[in-house]
Design an enzyme around this catalytic site. Structure first.
Site, PDB file in Angstrom:
ATOM      1  N   LYS A  10       0.833  -1.208   0.000  1.00 17.01           N
ATOM      2  CA  LYS A  10       0.000   0.000   0.000  1.00 17.01           C
ATOM      3  C   LYS A  10       0.873   1.267   0.000  1.00 17.01           C
ATOM      4  CE  LYS A  10      -3.949  -2.176   2.322  1.00 17.01           C
ATOM      5  NZ  LYS A  10      -4.953  -1.926   3.396  1.00 17.01           N
ATOM      6  N   TYR A  50     -12.959  -2.779  -1.992  1.00 13.00           N
ATOM      7  CA  TYR A  50     -13.355  -2.664  -0.589  1.00 13.00           C
ATOM      8  C   TYR A  50     -14.873  -2.595  -0.449  1.00 13.00           C
ATOM      9  CZ  TYR A  50      -8.602  -2.005   1.286  1.00 13.00           C
ATOM     10  OH  TYR A  50      -7.307  -2.186   1.694  1.00 13.00           O
ATOM     11  N   PHE A  58     -14.900   4.720   8.628  1.00 12.97           N
ATOM     12  CA  PHE A  58     -13.505   4.944   8.241  1.00 12.97           C
ATOM     13  C   PHE A  58     -13.292   4.900   6.726  1.00 12.97           C
ATOM     14  CE2 PHE A  58     -13.792   0.306   9.074  1.00 12.97           C
ATOM     15  CZ  PHE A  58     -13.253  -0.213   7.896  1.00 12.97           C
ATOM     16  N   ARG A  86      -1.814 -14.205   4.598  1.00 10.75           N
ATOM     17  CA  ARG A  86      -2.519 -13.537   5.700  1.00 10.75           C
ATOM     18  C   ARG A  86      -1.723 -13.701   6.999  1.00 10.75           C
ATOM     19  NH1 ARG A  86      -6.972 -10.128   4.785  1.00 10.75           N
ATOM     20  NH2 ARG A  86      -7.662 -10.631   6.886  1.00 10.75           N
ATOM     21  N   THR A  92      -5.068  -7.107  11.405  1.00 14.00           N
ATOM     22  CA  THR A  92      -5.384  -5.844  10.736  1.00 14.00           C
ATOM     23  C   THR A  92      -4.808  -4.625  11.459  1.00 14.00           C
ATOM     24  OG1 THR A  92      -7.436  -6.828   9.919  1.00 14.00           O
ATOM     25  CG2 THR A  92      -7.305  -4.423   9.896  1.00 14.00           C
ATOM     26  N   ARG A 103       2.947  -6.477   9.177  1.00 17.31           N
ATOM     27  CA  ARG A 103       2.282  -5.335   9.819  1.00 17.31           C
ATOM     28  C   ARG A 103       2.871  -5.062  11.204  1.00 17.31           C
ATOM     29  NH1 ARG A 103      -3.926  -6.933   8.028  1.00 17.31           N
ATOM     30  NH2 ARG A 103      -3.948  -5.798   6.053  1.00 17.31           N
ATOM     31  N   ASN A 117      -2.180   0.536   6.889  1.00 14.65           N
ATOM     32  CA  ASN A 117      -1.473  -0.734   6.765  1.00 14.65           C
ATOM     33  C   ASN A 117      -0.546  -0.730   5.560  1.00 14.65           C
ATOM     34  OD1 ASN A 117      -2.024  -2.453   8.894  1.00 14.65           O
ATOM     35  ND2 ASN A 117      -4.109  -2.800   8.152  1.00 14.65           N
ATOM     36  N   HIS A 120      -1.803  -5.576   1.828  1.00 18.64           N
ATOM     37  CA  HIS A 120      -3.128  -6.197   1.715  1.00 18.64           C
ATOM     38  C   HIS A 120      -2.962  -7.631   1.232  1.00 18.64           C
ATOM     39  CE1 HIS A 120      -7.298  -6.978   0.426  1.00 18.64           C
ATOM     40  NE2 HIS A 120      -6.768  -7.515  -0.662  1.00 18.64           N
ATOM     41  N   GLU A 131     -10.472 -10.450  -6.693  1.00 17.61           N
ATOM     42  CA  GLU A 131      -9.546  -9.313  -6.608  1.00 17.61           C
ATOM     43  C   GLU A 131      -8.494  -9.351  -7.724  1.00 17.61           C
ATOM     44  OE1 GLU A 131      -9.890  -8.490  -1.783  1.00 17.61           O
ATOM     45  OE2 GLU A 131      -8.026  -9.307  -2.581  1.00 17.61           O
TER      46      GLU A 131
END
Ligand code: IDP
Ligand code: MG
Length: 137
Positions: A10, A50, A58, A86, A92, A103, A117, A120, A131
């Protein structure tokens, strides 16, 4: 099962020069990057990506963050890569993400409305197919 997943670095990860660090982790783990590009995502694309978050408090801040600069878009491949990636990302919230995870090691919370973050990953095999088709038409 050999799977594919969508991996994003990101805007914060790109701005803070963590592309190499993150790609190293993917390759050191043994996953293959089978396609890759850099783009500044549009609001239209992000509304689809998203979809589950559109309308949440948010979401405007998340949109602003995700359109603030380029992201690295990758297809990662390997056995059970969806859950494996993941696990490598960590949870998250980067404050509670375990040290050792991406993260947990490379990000933190800031006094900003969105959690910035650095990565993803698709949350299921079905989501991954959706995706990947969205980001790579
Ligand atoms: P994930 O990235 O671990 O799959 P999601 O719940 O899908 O987590 O959330 C997508 C992104 O939206 C997160 O990476 C984070 O940047 C942001 N986000 C999620 N929940 C919140 C929140 O409660 N406040 C602020 N930002 C959030
Ligand atoms: Mg998610």
């Amino acid at each position: 099962m050999t799977e594919q997943t969508l991996m994003l670095i990101k805007p914060d990860g790109v701005k803070r020069a963590m592309i190499g660090n993150i790609i190293n982790r993917v390759e050191n783990k043994g996953y293959r990057i089978i396609d890759m590009k850099m783009v500044v995502p549009t609001e239209q694309l992000l509304n689809k990506h998203y979809a589950e978050h559109v309308g949440k408090s948010f979401y405007p801040a998340l949109l602003e963050y995700m359109t603030s600069g380029p992201v690295v878009v990758m297809i990662g491949e390997g056995t059970n890569v969806v859950s494996g990636w993941r696990a490598m990302m960590g949870e998250t919230n980067p404050t509670s993400a375990m040290p050792g995870t991406i993260r947990g090691d490379l990000g933190r919370e800031w006094d900003e409305p969105a959690m910035m973050n650095v990565v993803h990953g698709s949350d299921s095999v079905t989501t991954a197919k959706y995706e990947i088709s969205l980001w790579f038409d």
